[in-house]
Each structure stands twice: as C-alpha cells, then as structure tokens.
Write an enzyme that holds these catalytic residues in place. Sequence first.
Site, mmCIF file in Angstrom:
data_model
loop_
_atom_site.group_PDB
_atom_site.id
_atom_site.type_symbol
_atom_site.label_atom_id
_atom_site.label_comp_id
_atom_site.label_asym_id
_atom_site.label_seq_id
_atom_site.Cartn_x
_atom_site.Cartn_y
_atom_site.Cartn_z
ATOM 1 N N ASN A 93 -4.693 6.255 -1.934
ATOM 2 C CA ASN A 93 -4.188 6.547 -0.595
ATOM 3 C C ASN A 93 -3.559 7.928 -0.494
ATOM 4 O O ASN A 93 -3.354 8.444 0.589
ATOM 5 C CB ASN A 93 -3.201 5.474 -0.134
ATOM 6 C CG ASN A 93 -3.943 4.259 0.397
ATOM 7 O OD1 ASN A 93 -5.088 4.365 0.835
ATOM 8 N ND2 ASN A 93 -3.318 3.107 0.325
ATOM 9 N N SER B 166 0.829 -1.211 0.000
ATOM 10 C CA SER B 166 0.000 0.000 0.000
ATOM 11 C C SER B 166 0.852 1.245 0.000
ATOM 12 O O SER B 166 0.396 2.308 -0.397
ATOM 13 C CB SER B 166 -0.846 0.082 1.271
ATOM 14 O OG SER B 166 -1.621 -1.030 1.425
ATOM 15 N N HIS C 47 -1.972 -3.321 -6.879
ATOM 16 C CA HIS C 47 -2.553 -2.938 -5.589
ATOM 17 C C HIS C 47 -4.072 -3.123 -5.561
ATOM 18 O O HIS C 47 -4.813 -2.331 -6.149
ATOM 19 C CB HIS C 47 -2.166 -1.471 -5.293
ATOM 20 C CG HIS C 47 -2.578 -0.990 -3.942
ATOM 21 N ND1 HIS C 47 -3.021 0.280 -3.690
ATOM 22 C CD2 HIS C 47 -2.623 -1.635 -2.755
ATOM 23 C CE1 HIS C 47 -3.320 0.393 -2.414
ATOM 24 N NE2 HIS C 47 -3.086 -0.745 -1.825
ATOM 25 N N GLU D 62 -4.935 -0.800 -8.623
ATOM 26 C CA GLU D 62 -3.967 0.170 -9.141
ATOM 27 C C GLU D 62 -2.766 -0.614 -9.681
ATOM 28 O O GLU D 62 -2.184 -1.421 -8.957
ATOM 29 C CB GLU D 62 -3.505 1.129 -8.031
ATOM 30 C CG GLU D 62 -4.598 2.065 -7.551
ATOM 31 C CD GLU D 62 -4.182 2.951 -6.368
ATOM 32 O OE1 GLU D 62 -4.792 3.998 -6.175
ATOM 33 O OE2 GLU D 62 -3.251 2.574 -5.632
HETATM 34 N N1 LIG Z 1 -5.409 -4.767 4.662
HETATM 35 C C1 LIG Z 1 -5.644 -3.858 3.728
HETATM 36 O O1 LIG Z 1 -6.651 -3.137 3.771
HETATM 37 C C2 LIG Z 1 -4.699 -3.725 2.564
HETATM 38 C C3 LIG Z 1 -5.177 -3.142 1.388
HETATM 39 C C4 LIG Z 1 -4.321 -3.050 0.284
HETATM 40 C C5 LIG Z 1 -3.012 -3.497 0.391
HETATM 41 N N2 LIG Z 1 -2.566 -4.035 1.573
HETATM 42 C C6 LIG Z 1 -1.177 -4.530 1.603
HETATM 43 O O2 LIG Z 1 -1.196 -5.942 1.435
HETATM 44 C C7 LIG Z 1 -0.132 -6.547 2.162
HETATM 45 C C8 LIG Z 1 -0.699 -7.570 3.128
HETATM 46 O O3 LIG Z 1 -1.619 -6.941 3.979
HETATM 47 P P1 LIG Z 1 -2.701 -7.780 4.818
HETATM 48 O O4 LIG Z 1 -3.637 -6.782 5.381
HETATM 49 O O5 LIG Z 1 -3.209 -8.911 3.999
HETATM 50 O O6 LIG Z 1 -1.772 -8.342 5.998
HETATM 51 P P2 LIG Z 1 -2.054 -9.580 6.983
HETATM 52 O O7 LIG Z 1 -1.311 -9.291 8.220
HETATM 53 O O8 LIG Z 1 -3.491 -9.905 7.059
HETATM 54 O O9 LIG Z 1 -1.341 -10.807 6.218
HETATM 55 C C9 LIG Z 1 0.030 -10.889 5.977
HETATM 56 C C10 LIG Z 1 0.441 -12.353 5.926
HETATM 57 O O10 LIG Z 1 1.790 -12.429 5.472
HETATM 58 C C11 LIG Z 1 2.425 -13.476 6.176
HETATM 59 N N3 LIG Z 1 3.863 -13.261 6.141
HETATM 60 C C12 LIG Z 1 4.611 -12.394 6.863
HETATM 61 N N4 LIG Z 1 5.913 -12.486 6.495
HETATM 62 C C13 LIG Z 1 5.992 -13.431 5.523
HETATM 63 C C14 LIG Z 1 7.044 -13.959 4.758
HETATM 64 N N5 LIG Z 1 8.282 -13.543 4.928
HETATM 65 N N6 LIG Z 1 6.751 -14.896 3.830
HETATM 66 C C15 LIG Z 1 5.482 -15.323 3.649
HETATM 67 N N7 LIG Z 1 4.435 -14.876 4.379
HETATM 68 C C16 LIG Z 1 4.683 -13.928 5.295
HETATM 69 C C17 LIG Z 1 1.838 -13.426 7.581
HETATM 70 O O11 LIG Z 1 1.981 -14.676 8.238
HETATM 71 C C18 LIG Z 1 0.379 -13.050 7.282
HETATM 72 O O12 LIG Z 1 -0.430 -14.199 7.176
HETATM 73 C C19 LIG Z 1 0.632 -5.402 2.815
HETATM 74 O O13 LIG Z 1 1.688 -5.035 1.982
HETATM 75 C C20 LIG Z 1 -0.421 -4.290 2.880
HETATM 76 O O14 LIG Z 1 0.167 -3.008 2.879
HETATM 77 C C21 LIG Z 1 -3.382 -4.175 2.650
#
Ligand SMILES: NC(=O)c1ccc[n+]([C@@H]2O[C@H](COP(=O)([O-])OP(=O)(O)OC[C@H]3O[C@@H](n4cnc5c(N)ncnc54)[C@H](O)[C@@H]3O)[C@@H](O)[C@H]2O)c1
Length: 377
Positions: free
Chosen positions: A188, A117, A138, A150
């Site tokens: 964002n 993000s 994204h 995006e």
């Molecule tokens: N949550 C949102 O609203 C949102 C929206 C758009 C983008 N994002 C982006 O998406 C990404 C994930 O966000 P999320 O909300 O799904 O997070 P989350 O915490 O729900 O999930 C992340 C997962 O990644 C795993 N993980 C951590 N390190 C790892 C590694 N080295 N190898 C493999 N797996 C690993 C964790 O165990 C976890 O299950 C981030 O970059 C975030 O910025 C989030």
Amino acid sequence: MKYVGIIGAGTMGIGIAQVAATNGCKVLVYDANPKQAETATLGLEKTLIKLVDKQKISADKMTEILSNISIATELKDFKECELIIEAIIENKEIKTKVFTELESHVSESCIIGSNTSSISITSLGAELKNPERFIGIHFFNPAPIMPLVEVIPSLLTEKSLADKIYHLMKEWGKTPVIAKDIPGFIVNRIARPYYGEALRIVEENIATPEQVDDAMKTYGNFKMGPFELMDLIGIDVNFSVTTTVYKDYFYDPKYKPSLLQQRMSEAKLHGRKTGKGFYDYSEGAEKPVPQKDEVLYDDIFHRILSMLINEAVEAKRLGIASDEDLDLAMQKGVNYPKGLLQWGKEIGYDLVTEVLENLYDEYQEDRYRQSPLLRRM
Ligand SMILES: NC(=O)c1ccc[n+]([C@@H]2O[C@H](COP(=O)([O-])OP(=O)(O)OC[C@H]3O[C@@H](n4cnc5c(N)ncnc54)[C@H](O)[C@@H]3O)[C@@H](O)[C@H]2O)c1
C-alpha cells in the site's frame, strides 16, 4: 496451530476463515453483528459449491472446510484459540476495545494478529497488556485467492513471532513477506503512485481515464489500469488509504491525495459498488473507447512506472523488506506483471532518473524528488 479465531466476518474475515479452514484448522468466527457471521458463512458455502461445480475442490473437501468453521457468539468463546486474527472495521479505538476484552479471555500464549491495512501495528500493540504476542498479518483481497500476506512485527513484538507466522502462512499455501511497520507496509505504500500519478494526469487533462488505463495495460501488461482498479477497490477506500499514508508520513508531498478523488468520494461515486465511478457500471452502459496515441501512451507509462520504481528503490533504501520480498509483494499482492526493482534494472535506472528529473523540472515539486539510492544506482 489448530484452533484459530477470526473476529469480523466481513469481506476479509470470512476469506481468512476459509483459508485457515481449508488448511485443517478449527476456526471460530465472531462478528459484532450476529446476522453477519451467518450471512458470511452461507455466502462461503455458495462459493464452495461453485468451486465443487467447477471441479476446483472435491465435495468432501467442501464438507471438511464447512465443518471446520463455527460461529462464536461472544469473545469469551475464543478462550481455547492459539491464534486470533482480527478483521473488523478500520478504526483504532474500536480495534483496541476488542483486543482489551479479548486479552481477558485468552491464554497468555495466544497470538493476536490484526489484518489492518493502514493502522500502525505498534500503536495497536502498545495498547495490549502483552504487546509481545501482537503482530500484523495482512492478507489481500480476496484472501483465498491473492497469495500475498504481509507479516508485520511491531517494535514490541516478541522477536521469534514474525518467523513463526511466516512459516504458518507458508503452511497455509500463502506467499508471506516480512515487512517493517511503516505506513502502508509494503504494497500500500509502493503502489501509491499507480493511483496518484494517474489521477494527476487526468486532473490536468493530459489524458482520459480510459487512455491511462489502456496505456498501462498495453505498454505495461498490467492486468487492470489505475482507474479500473480504483473503481474495483472503491474510490472511498482508496482515498482513505492515501489520506492515511499521507498523514502518517507527516504530510510528505509525495503522497498528497488528489482533489479529484476527494470530490468523487464526496459524490459517492465510489466505483463498482455504487454503480458509478470513473466508469459507469449501470445496465447497458458502454465503456468509452480510448483514443489511442502512441507518444502519449509512452509518456504515461514511463511516468507512472518511474514513480513506482522510485518508491520501490526508496523502500529498499529504508530496508522495509528484502529486495526479493519487495518484488514478490507487488506481484503476489496486487498482480503487477513484474517486480519493480527488476523492472528498474530492465528499463535502466538512468531512464527512471531522467523521467523524474524532467517531471521535477516541469513542476518544481518535492513530489518528484528521487530516492538518494536511485541516484546512486
Ligand atoms: N477490503 C479489503 O480490500 C481489505 C484488504 C486488506 C485488509 N483489509 C482490512 O481488513 C479489515 C476488515 O476489512 P473488510 O473489508 O473485511 O471490512 P468489512 O466491512 O467487510 O467487515 C468488517 C466486519 O467487522 C464487523 N465488526 C465491526 N466492529 C466489530 C466489533 N467491534 N467486533 C466484531 N466485529 C465487528 C462488522 O460487522 C463487519 O462484518 C480492516 O481492518 C481493513 O483495513 C481490508
């Protein structure tokens, strides 16, 4: 694109896996926490069962989606993948480590995307052996529901790759837009004042959270007010995005985070997920009823909307995306009732300028400076 890999089976990863599997891809999901991939796929199954019950999808479709998804136990398993989307923790060092290992297993032609993000796509891509294959993809939360994606090429991405991903996202039924690699990308960045200005209004005791929310919903037709939305996103997450955008714009005062939000974050009043944020979500808690005030509401609405329109006009000036995509992104990524450039036309750019001039007069702060293009418009 038949073989897709997803790294990270959290909120976003499993959602993206669902989208790809629904569109006939064979999807491999990997998570560093082996239990998480299993829990997430079980969770997906429950979601799909609900969709079948509601007759949104057929039982056959559910079986097809689930049979398209398998769990990978190590990154080596991704060697056949044509596209891999990373959705792990928002940490540049950890993401880079994963990409380095991944590159040693996959073919030269495998495309690697990141769902980050807020981390610069160029800074992530530059760490790869082959940065040309790397791109930002994204999705918005929840990925199966929110249409916007995006697509963000870095300065080093191969020229035709953005178009290729753009078309793939269309095939997956999404609404893709191509964005420049700037902090916050489109949504964002442009949405910052929706939260920032609302927080300032409350910090200065001009109105209560419920009044601000009510004003934006009744005058602006926004589905959720800024405080309801921050409680949903997570106050810690929203604060961290603002802080990153602020730092990455070299401390531009326009994006200065709010002290109130910082304190809420420190107190772990993160919103719905902790049971309390700007509102109380504990059992039996009643939502405060806003004290309606037409003049105040009109001021709040025009103040926040003008800040948003100014941000959209500045994004247009900098060519962050086409006019059409700038408007589409806010509607399809965060459910805004209208595109902001269109909204500016409707209420008149003169009015937007007047509101910002008044704010600037009052505060004498650079935060309220107008986009040079807004003045011309
Ligand atoms: N949550 C949102 O609203 C949102 C929206 C758009 C983008 N994002 C982006 O998406 C990404 C994930 O966000 P999320 O909300 O799904 O997070 P989350 O915490 O729900 O999930 C992340 C997962 O990644 C795993 N993980 C951590 N390190 C790892 C590694 N080295 N190898 C493999 N797996 C690993 C964790 O165990 C976890 O299950 C981030 O970059 C975030 O910025 C989030």
